[in-house]
Design a protein around this motif. Structure first.
Motif, PDB file in Angstrom:
ATOM      1  N   ASP A  64      -5.500   0.573   9.544  1.00 56.19           N
ATOM      2  CA  ASP A  64      -6.270   1.310   8.544  1.00 56.19           C
ATOM      3  C   ASP A  64      -5.452   2.482   7.993  1.00 56.19           C
ATOM      4  N   SER A  65      -4.789   3.213   8.907  1.00 58.13           N
ATOM      5  CA  SER A  65      -4.020   4.389   8.469  1.00 58.13           C
ATOM      6  C   SER A  65      -2.747   3.986   7.718  1.00 58.13           C
ATOM      7  N   SER A  66      -2.284   2.756   7.961  1.00 59.45           N
ATOM      8  CA  SER A  66      -1.057   2.317   7.278  1.00 59.45           C
ATOM      9  C   SER A  66      -1.299   1.967   5.821  1.00 59.45           C
ATOM     10  N   ASN A  68      -2.736   3.244   2.566  1.00 56.23           N
ATOM     11  CA  ASN A  68      -3.156   4.543   2.048  1.00 56.23           C
ATOM     12  C   ASN A  68      -4.042   4.447   0.821  1.00 56.23           C
ATOM     13  N   SER A  69      -4.182   3.278   0.256  1.00 58.53           N
ATOM     14  CA  SER A  69      -4.966   3.133  -0.971  1.00 58.53           C
ATOM     15  C   SER A  69      -5.997   2.018  -0.806  1.00 58.53           C
ATOM     16  N   SER A  70      -6.820   1.845  -1.851  1.00 59.15           N
ATOM     17  CA  SER A  70      -7.821   0.787  -1.839  1.00 59.15           C
ATOM     18  C   SER A  70      -7.239  -0.494  -2.428  1.00 59.15           C
ATOM     19  N   ARG A 172     -12.987   3.384   1.738  1.00 60.24           N
ATOM     20  CA  ARG A 172     -12.110   4.135   0.859  1.00 60.24           C
ATOM     21  C   ARG A 172     -12.982   4.931  -0.113  1.00 60.24           C
TER      22      ARG A 172
END
Length: 622
Positions: A64-66, A68-70, A172
């Motif tokens: 999830d943290s890797s 960074n965008s939707s 997001r």
């Protein structure tokens, strides 16, 4: 001496208690070990699964943290908005491949990826197998995670083929756009559980071996005492006077109880033998294998039986056509008891004997079939006395019969005599007067024929006959003569009925008479119903004739079978009397039930054919 005896008893009771305690321990050890095994396996498996679940959660958090965008931002950066939906899916999947591969390097034993709610597709970076791993089950788990906004965890399969799967929502900008998933093979977990299983099984086997070893010496001592009692029981089976020697402790109570029960059984056996010897009826019993088990002195004297017949098959003792053995075997095989069957038995040295035979099944206290019993009574003298009484009754009713005959004959004779006197005066007979004389003469002939048939019925020729064929033929004949649109005649015959033992011609005459009476009762407008069935309780075949006519008063039913009793203006009163005589000659019975303005039901009971037996004949057959 008393102290010593008390010491032995206490010692033996202590031995018994030790044996019971050891048996309890023997049963508890495997149970406790099994419970421990299941507990250990369950606890270990849960602990390992929880630890792997945390690792799966860490992998999903890192995935999830890797990113960074939707998904929309990634597609916008790829400039694929003008492409088809499937091409957009592939482009998005390809863009996420570096993210997924980077996390997989840290967790090489896991499969992971994303799920797009908009495209409804799994994104794991592999376009070659896009859409292939999207099963209904995984779709349901994704929907549950998105709907509940919580993580979904599932364990699939067992053994080395199982998997751990986790699903969690992907947010997001405060909005759920899809899900993150990860799964791992369960094989390492199963391997560790198998190691624990091996240890616990070894412990359990050792416990069982120790328990059996400790009990073996104690049980062998107890078995030795039991064998002594067993030998004594075998001796008691052949020697009624033998008693088990007194044992010590609780076994002594058992031997005392066995000796007491054995004495009671001997007393009961002697008591039963005295009863069977004292009665005048013959009794024979056989077991399930058709072997004679017992008979009383009356049966032995009447049938010439001795002790050598015991435990022999009944067919070895009696000839094949012996009627008593037939009824006894039939009861045992078919489970149908015979109640008060009248037989004329020819094979006696002092002439034919009239026997009243009954059979029954022998059932023990556990409701198990153990054999059959035959009970027969010699009623020859009683039958002769009964015949004498019946003869007196017939003589007493002869006066009534003569009066009836005189009345039936006098009326036509009066008419004929009047015409003869009239013609003797020189008058010429007219055709009308000649017809009247002829009718009266025919009436005399009819009365005379019926009277002869009643007083001296024709000899019945019995044969096995299918009752339904007889019924259908009689009904069809009656329908051809009296059938009309105003009379509904129905025939309901039961299927697979046994053969009847009847004279078909005479029984057809009886049915015609009863059908005609029912036809007159409905006044040629109504319903006639003829049925057949098997009366299992009486072992008889039944024929029922029902009408919805005017009904019969009770005082008429009591006298309707008497000779010359009639309520019809032109009846002779002999039809039903002849019918009853024929039925009685068949060892049958006729019953009448009627209700005024409702209808009448006439039921005829007839015997079944029970086999070709030359030594047995009907008591009332003529």
């Amino acid at each position: 001496m008393l102290m010593k005896k008390k010491y032995i008893t206490l010692k033996y009771e202590g031995f018994t208690n030790q044996l019971l305690i050891l048996v309890v321990i023997l049963l508890l050890i495997p149970i406790i070990l099994s419970m421990y095994l299941f507990y250990m396996l369950h606890s270990t498996e849960l602990g390992i699964i929880n630890s792997h679940r945390k690792v799966l959660e860490e992998a999903m958090n890192q995935l999830d943290s890797s990113m960074n965008s939707s998904f929309d931002e990634i597609l916008s950066g790829l400039n694929v908005g003008n492409l088809q939906r499937r091409d957009q899916e592939k482009a998005l999947n390809q863009a996420l491949k570096p993210v997924v591969d980077n996390v997989k390097k840290k967790y090489p034993n896991m499969d992971m990826g994303f799920y797009s709610e908009e495209f409804d597709v799994i994104l794991d970076g592999d376009n070659e197998h896009l859409h292939e791993n999207f099963s209904t089950r995984r779709k349901r788990n994704f929907d549950d995670a998105l709907k509940t906004n919580n993580m979904v965890f599932e364990v699939l399969g067992q053994g080395g083929d199982g998997q751990l799967e986790t699903y969690r929502p992907l947010r997001r900008d405060g909005k759920i756009i899809g899900a993150i998933w990860a799964n791992e093979d369960i094989k390492p977990i199963q391997k560790r559980v198998d190691q624990i299983q091996q240890v616990v099984y070894v412990v359990m086997i050792l416990g069982v071996v120790l328990a059996f070893g400790g009990a073996f010496s104690l049980i062998s001592k107890f078995a030795k005492n039991v064998n002594e009692i067993k030998k004594g029981l075998n001796i008691m089976g052949n020697d009624p006077t033998f008693m088990l020697p007194k044992a010590t402790g609780e076994l002594g109570q058992i031997t005392d109880a066995v000796n007491d029960m054995f004495n009671k059984l001997i007393d009961i056996q002697n008591y039963n033998e005295l009863i069977l010897t004292s009665i005048d009826d013959g009794i024979i019993t056989i077991d399930k294998n058709e072997k004679i088990m017992s008979f009383n002195s009356t049966a032995g004297a009447m049938l010439d039986l001795d002790s050598n017949c015991i435990e022999k098959k009944i067919d070895e003792v009696f000839p094949p056509d012996f009627p008593l053995s037939y009824y006894l075997k039939n009861t045992l095989i078919e489970g149908k008891a015979v109640k008060d069957k009248d037989l004329i038995f020819e094979n006696f040295t002092d002439g034919p004997r009239h026997l009243l035979v009954s059979t029954s099944l022998m059932i023990n206290v556990r409701q198990e079939l153990v054999g059959a019993l035959l009970h027969f009574r010699d009623i020859t003298e009683l039958s002769r006395l009964r015949e004498s009484v019946n003869r007196q009754k017939r003589l007493a009713s002869l006066g009534k019969l003569v009066a009836g005959v005189a009345h039936e004959i006098r009326s036509p004779l009066t008419s004929i005599t009047g015409y003869m006197q009239f013609w003797n005066k020189g008058r010429v007979p007219s055709s009308k007067s000649l017809n009247i004389v002829n009718q009266e003469l025919n009436r005399l002939i009819s009365v005379t024929d019926k009277l002869l048939q009643f007083a001296r019925p024709s000899r019945a020729v019995f044969e096995p006959y299918e009752l339904n064929i007889l019924i259908r033929r009689a009904v069809q004949f009656f329908r051809d003569i009296h059938g009309s649109s105003d009379v509904k005649i129905s025939c309901n015959c039961a299927e697979n009925l046994p053969l009847a033992w009847i004279d078909a011609h005479q029984m057809e005459q009886v049915l015609s008479n009863i059908l005609y009476n029912a036809y007159q009762a409905i006044n040629r407008t109504g319903n006639l119903e003829i049925t057949t069935w098997l009366e299992k309780e009486r072992n008889m075949l039944c024929v029922g004739v029902r009408d919805n006519g005017c009904g019969i008063p009770k005082d008429v039913i009591q006298n309707m079978f008497e000779p010359f009793y009639t309520t019809k203006s032109k009846g002779t009163g002999l039809g039903l009397s002849i019918a009853k005589e024929i039925i009685s000659a068949h060892n049958g019975e006729i019953q009448v039930e009627s209700e005024l303005n409702v209808g009448t039901m006439v039921v005829i009971y007839l015997p079944m054919f029970i086999g070709d037996d030359m030594n047995v004949k009907s008591v009332d057959s003529r």
